[in-house]
Scaffold this motif. Structure first.
Motif: not given
Length: 276
Positions: A85-86, A207-210, A252-253, A263-266
């Motif tokens: 969130d930050g 936040t991405a997993d491997y 970025v989303l 979650i952060k999606i790029i």
């Protein structure tokens, strides 16, 4: 590229590629607390305040110095209960400007935005790469390379020794997760992370997993030549200042579903390429 390339050789190669892209390259000692550049007062600090202040001053000529001081303080001392969130709020500030209160001669107060990055004129920004950047948090950690734009740490590189059969790119990913736990303040400002073992190179969000870390295939918005080292493509391609700022602004989303953590999606390279 020799198969005997070591981790510090990888760091040197990355710094050379970044230097070719007109990044200033410094060591962690240069920007340490009490270091030659006066970049920060404590190892807890991850924002290089003098560089941030200079950038805000340059990009916001109409704002009073009190508003610029407030903007620097607001960014550099930012804290949040949730890293994601930050990061989401900080991303909005970096992209759209930091809200600051300005008072006119009549005493009327207005909220204005102080620009943090100039997305139109790439050269108006300050690009810096720091090797072995020491940060104190839950533990003392030292990421291999941290890339700063206008004093903000936007990208973390974690590189593993290609000659070590027990260290691979997944170890680099796990090291990034350790950093996010131990020196969380570094990742409030994070756009993306880059991991490599010399052969494979991938990038991903905090936040991405491997499995969601991706390769990059473009240099100057064109497909990279066959046979080029993946890490060189990623560094010369995505870290190109113009590309990096374009990616930061438009690819970025953040998503939240059913009360689950954000979650952060790029974008992946083909998504970026598809809208050029």
């Amino acid at each position: 590229v020799t198969t005997l390339m070591l981790e510090n050789d990888l760091e040197t190669a990355c710094l050379n590629w970044l230097s070719d892209l007109d990044y200033e390259c410094l060591t962690g000692d240069d920007v340490s607390a009490g270091g030659s550049h006066g970049a920060r007062r404590k190892y807890l600090e991850v924002v290089l305040r003098p560089r941030l202040h200079e950038a805000l001053d340059r990009l916001n000529p109409s704002l009073p110095s009190s508003a610029l001081e407030a903007a620097v303080q607001k960014i550099a001392s930012y804290g949040s209960q949730s890293l994601v969130d930050g990061n989401r709020e900080m991303y909005e500030w970096i992209r759209n400007g930091v809200p600051v209160e300005v008072e006119d001669a009549e005493g009327h107060k207005t909220i204005l935005r102080a620009r943090v990055i100039d997305f139109e004129q790439t050269d108006a920004n300050d690009f810096l790469a720091v090797q072995q950047f020491t940060v104190h948090g839950e533990k003392i950690r030292r990421p291999d390379i941290v890339v700063f734009v206008n004093g903000l740490p936007l990208v973390v590189f974690e590189l593993k020794n290609p000659a070590d059969l027990n260290a691979d790119i997944e170890d680099a990913y796990n090291q990034i997760q350790t950093y996010q736990n131990d020196i969380e303040q570094l990742f409030i400002y994070n756009l993306l992370n880059i991991i490599s073992d010399g052969t494979v190179a991938r990038y991903g969000s905090l936040t991405a997993d491997y499995g969601h870390y991706s390769p990059w295939r473009l240099i100057d918005d064109e497909k990279a030549p066959e046979g080029m080292l993946e890490l060189e493509v990623l560094t010369r391609g995505l870290m190109n200042p113009k590309t990096l700022l374009h990616f930061l602004k438009g690819f970025v989303l953040f998503m939240t579903q059913d009360g689950a953590p954000s979650i952060k999606i790029i974008a992946q390279w083909h998504q970026y390429h598809g809208v050029l």
